[in-house]
Design a protein around this motif. Structure first.
Motif, short mmCIF file in Angstrom:
data_model
loop_
_atom_site.label_atom_id
_atom_site.label_comp_id
_atom_site.label_asym_id
_atom_site.label_seq_id
_atom_site.Cartn_x
_atom_site.Cartn_y
_atom_site.Cartn_z
N LEU A 185 0.81 -1.22 0.00
CA LEU A 185 0.00 0.00 0.00
C LEU A 185 0.84 1.27 0.00
N ALA A 186 1.93 1.26 0.75
CA ALA A 186 2.74 2.48 0.87
C ALA A 186 3.29 2.94 -0.47
N ASP A 187 3.39 2.05 -1.44
CA ASP A 187 3.90 2.42 -2.76
C ASP A 187 2.84 3.05 -3.65
N LEU A 188 1.62 3.16 -3.16
CA LEU A 188 0.50 3.55 -4.03
C LEU A 188 -0.13 4.89 -3.67
N ARG A 189 0.58 5.70 -2.93
CA ARG A 189 -0.01 6.97 -2.48
C ARG A 189 -0.28 7.93 -3.65
N GLU A 190 0.46 7.80 -4.73
CA GLU A 190 0.27 8.70 -5.87
C GLU A 190 -0.57 8.08 -6.99
N ARG A 191 -1.05 6.89 -6.79
CA ARG A 191 -1.79 6.19 -7.85
C ARG A 191 -3.28 6.52 -7.82
N PRO A 192 -3.94 6.44 -8.98
CA PRO A 192 -5.42 6.54 -8.98
C PRO A 192 -6.02 5.24 -8.45
N TRP A 193 -7.07 5.37 -7.66
CA TRP A 193 -7.72 4.22 -7.03
C TRP A 193 -9.13 4.04 -7.58
N ILE A 194 -9.59 2.79 -7.56
CA ILE A 194 -11.00 2.47 -7.80
C ILE A 194 -11.54 1.80 -6.55
N LEU A 195 -12.63 2.34 -6.02
CA LEU A 195 -13.24 1.82 -4.80
C LEU A 195 -14.75 1.75 -4.97
N GLY A 199 -20.10 5.09 1.70
CA GLY A 199 -21.19 4.58 2.54
C GLY A 199 -21.22 3.08 2.64
N THR A 200 -20.49 2.38 1.78
CA THR A 200 -20.43 0.94 1.86
C THR A 200 -19.34 0.51 2.83
N ALA A 201 -19.50 -0.68 3.40
CA ALA A 201 -18.51 -1.18 4.34
C ALA A 201 -17.17 -1.41 3.64
N ALA A 202 -17.23 -1.87 2.38
CA ALA A 202 -16.00 -2.12 1.63
C ALA A 202 -15.21 -0.83 1.43
N ARG A 203 -15.90 0.25 1.10
CA ARG A 203 -15.23 1.54 0.89
C ARG A 203 -14.61 2.03 2.19
N GLN A 204 -15.36 1.96 3.28
CA GLN A 204 -14.85 2.43 4.56
C GLN A 204 -13.60 1.66 4.97
N TRP A 205 -13.62 0.34 4.78
CA TRP A 205 -12.46 -0.46 5.17
C TRP A 205 -11.25 -0.14 4.30
N ALA A 206 -11.45 -0.01 2.99
CA ALA A 206 -10.35 0.26 2.08
C ALA A 206 -9.69 1.61 2.40
N VAL A 207 -10.50 2.61 2.66
CA VAL A 207 -9.94 3.93 2.99
C VAL A 207 -9.13 3.86 4.28
N GLN A 208 -9.63 3.12 5.26
CA GLN A 208 -8.89 2.99 6.52
C GLN A 208 -7.54 2.30 6.30
N GLN A 209 -7.47 1.34 5.39
CA GLN A 209 -6.19 0.68 5.12
C GLN A 209 -5.19 1.66 4.53
N CYS A 210 -5.66 2.50 3.62
CA CYS A 210 -4.78 3.50 3.02
C CYS A 210 -4.32 4.52 4.08
N ARG A 211 -5.22 4.96 4.91
CA ARG A 211 -4.84 5.93 5.95
C ARG A 211 -3.84 5.33 6.92
N ALA A 212 -4.02 4.04 7.24
CA ALA A 212 -3.06 3.38 8.13
C ALA A 212 -1.68 3.31 7.48
N ALA A 213 -1.64 3.30 6.13
CA ALA A 213 -0.37 3.27 5.41
C ALA A 213 0.19 4.67 5.21
N GLY A 214 -0.54 5.70 5.68
CA GLY A 214 0.00 7.05 5.68
C GLY A 214 -0.46 7.96 4.57
N PHE A 215 -1.57 7.63 3.89
CA PHE A 215 -2.02 8.52 2.82
C PHE A 215 -3.54 8.41 2.63
N GLU A 216 -4.09 9.41 1.96
CA GLU A 216 -5.50 9.42 1.59
C GLU A 216 -5.60 8.96 0.13
N PRO A 217 -6.38 7.93 -0.17
CA PRO A 217 -6.42 7.43 -1.55
C PRO A 217 -7.02 8.45 -2.51
#
Length: 303
Positions: A185-195, A199-217
């Motif tokens: 994840l840490a290598d992907l801070r500058e990449r475009p994401w698809i989520l 409001g979905t649980a999947a989106r909330q979890w994915a965003v939290q993983q990125c934030r834990a890696a130090g960036f906002e997707p």
């Protein structure tokens, strides 16, 4: 206590769940005027006001709330009795299912094949629906069973009268374009994401993983269809997080990378507790569990 018409009690119960007469009419395939007339008749039977004006809508009175609780009990008892009768002589009533897209792709074909062999006369009706909608509609009796998901560190709302049964754990991996050499994840801070949509649980979890890696997707694509996720990722337009179940043993066109601590979503079925005596419900849950257990890992996965 007076005897109330079960159909009218169902309408009142639906109103408590859905909030508007129009939504109840849509759900039950009646006109709004018919719903209003039936609820007015229910008020006459009760002898007390059940609804009160609230702007352009109506709200339940204290008496209405009390009767909604009675309606829930009456509907559950009716379903329990029907299940007991069905155990003596199957009624042939269909099992109506709401399932996630990955379940349609990953385990439903095998589950239906098992049911064809085990219960050839059983009619199954399937609608694809996101977990949030499926769980709600089981409560509202539009569906008999839903397959839903729960992500690590998150909990779905436990709705009264519903019973869960876990199918299993579905690993979630980082999905990258073929040939992409990112390691995590840490290598992907500058990449475009698809989520998935907000409001979905999947989106909330994915965003939290990125934030834990130090960036906002940088979410460029917001799409509910996970097959579309895979296509855009394979074409090199985005990165994302995808569950194994969607591959159904086929070779992914994307590069899959394991995440730290091997996170997995919990996949489970939900039915109304009052319907658990139905042999058809038990047969469907058994087939889904067996199909989930038989689902292979993604073929040719690289990490």
């Amino acid at each position: 206590m007076p005897m109330f018409d079960l159909r009218r009690l169902r309408m009142l119960h639906e109103l408590a769940l859905r909030g508007t007469i129009g939504a109840v009419a849509d759900a039950l395939s009646y006109s709004p005027s018919t719903i209003s007339q039936q609820l007015s008749q229910l008020e006459k039977e009760a002898g007390v006001p059940l609804l009160a004006p609230d702007g352009r809508r109506v709200r339940l009175t204290e008496h209405g709330e009390l009767l909604v609780a009675h309606a829930a009990d009456a509907l559950a008892r009716d379903e329990e009795v029907r299940g007991a009768l069905d155990a003596l002589q199957p009624s042939g009533a269909p099992v109506r299912m709401a399932v996630m897209q990955t379940v349609v792709h990953g385990i439903l074909p095998v589950a239906l094949s098992l049911l064809t062999a085990r219960e050839p006369k059983l009619r199954i009706e399937v609608s694809e629906a996101p977990p949030e909608e499926g769980l709600f509609e089981v409560s509202a009796r539009r569906f008999d069973l839903a397959v839903a998901e729960q992500y690590p560190g998150q909990s779905r709302e436990h709705r009264p009268g519903l019973e869960r049964a876990t199918l299993g754990r579905d690993p979630i991996r980082l999905a990258l374009p073929p040939g992409d050499d990112a390691r995590g994840l840490a290598d992907l801070r500058e990449r475009p994401w698809i989520l998935e949509p907000a409001g979905t649980a999947a989106r909330q979890w994915a965003v939290q993983q990125c934030r834990a890696a130090g960036f906002e997707p940088d979410v460029r694509f917001e799409v509910a269809d996970l097959m579309a996720h895979a296509e855009l990722i394979a074409a090199g337009h985005a990165v994302g997080l995808l569950p194994d179940l969607m591959w159904a043993g086929s070779a992914p066109r994307v590069r899959l990378v394991d995440l730290p601590d091997a996170p997995a979503r919990e996949v489970f079925t939900v039915v109304r507790r009052s319907s658990t005596s139905r042999a058809a419900i038990r047969a469907v849950r058994d087939a889904l569990r067996d199909a989930f257990d038989a689902a292979p890992a993604p073929a040719g996965q690289s990490s």
